[in-house]
Scaffold this motif. Sequence first.
Motif, PDB file in Angstrom:
ATOM      1  N   SER A 199     -32.373 -47.240  17.175  1.00  0.00           N
ATOM      2  CA  SER A 199     -31.774 -47.137  18.509  1.00  0.00           C
ATOM      3  C   SER A 199     -31.445 -45.688  18.843  1.00  0.00           C
ATOM      4  O   SER A 199     -31.132 -44.879  17.966  1.00  0.00           O
ATOM      5  CB  SER A 199     -30.489 -47.974  18.580  1.00  0.00           C
ATOM      6  N   GLU A 200     -31.520 -45.359  20.124  1.00  0.00           N
ATOM      7  CA  GLU A 200     -31.224 -44.012  20.585  1.00  0.00           C
ATOM      8  C   GLU A 200     -29.735 -43.705  20.432  1.00  0.00           C
ATOM      9  O   GLU A 200     -28.894 -44.615  20.476  1.00  0.00           O
ATOM     10  CB  GLU A 200     -31.624 -43.855  22.057  1.00  0.00           C
ATOM     11  N   SER A 266     -35.638 -42.376  16.530  1.00  0.00           N
ATOM     12  CA  SER A 266     -35.537 -43.105  17.789  1.00  0.00           C
ATOM     13  C   SER A 266     -36.350 -42.391  18.865  1.00  0.00           C
ATOM     14  O   SER A 266     -36.861 -41.281  18.659  1.00  0.00           O
ATOM     15  CB  SER A 266     -34.073 -43.169  18.226  1.00  0.00           C
TER      16      SER A 266
END
Length: 277
Positions: A199-200, A266
Amino acid sequence: MSYKYRSGLRKGSSKNLMIGPGALFKNFDLANFDHNDITTFGELLGATKGGNEVEMELEYHTVEVDGALGAVQGMEWLTAANARIKTNLLEITKENLMLKLPNFEIATHNDEYDIIRHDGQIAPTVSNDLALVGEITGKSIPVIVVLENARTVDAFNLPMGDGKEDVVLSAEFESRYSEEEPTKIPFYILYPKGGSPVSEPVASPAPGTYTGAQSVTLTAVAGSKIYYTVDGSIPTPSTGTEYTGAISVSATTTIKAIAVVGSDTSAVAQFSYIINP
């Protein structure tokens, strides 16, 4: 009726992009290679201009069959394969000159000069394993293209120009086959494993317009590292700054950041802050 463009763009496409020209190393040794230790990559050739290009030239013999309108599957075979890397070297070092001058040697001439001169021999030619190391989005370790037993095959040409252009030493390297395996193409690619979604990073406070300086914190999934840039470039573990604490933003700034877990990264997160007192 309305139409839309059809595209191969898909979720995750942004994590499979090659970025940057890459860096060239000679004397690459796969047995001693450690992606965490750049000293094991070999000897860096230095700055280049105009990009680096990898080329694989393949030739096939195709059996012509009466009655068939074209090539028949399974009735052709590889007859020649040549792997090459083309570059333009900006650094005119002794070592780079020697790459272009096989069977030359460096000796001391006097206290001020070394002399690069042909040694009188015509064989054997000098070769080494050449590695082109590049970055790919979505990975924290580089992709590496290797020519085995490579040597330059183009002419020595050093155009000095008129002082208005950069002087470059062009070089075309081509791999050479071994006596032990004359049908095994001396070329390979080290491609990072992985594939786990990451995930970012998330920024706080949220991007937006503020009247005063902000202290921006970045967070990501537990166990990850964060790398960021503030100059507009795409962050990577080798080119970004590792996040260790809040980032002070006192003027309009765009922060780009990635989270890294193992060999995966990410997608790039972008946070723009406009400071308008």
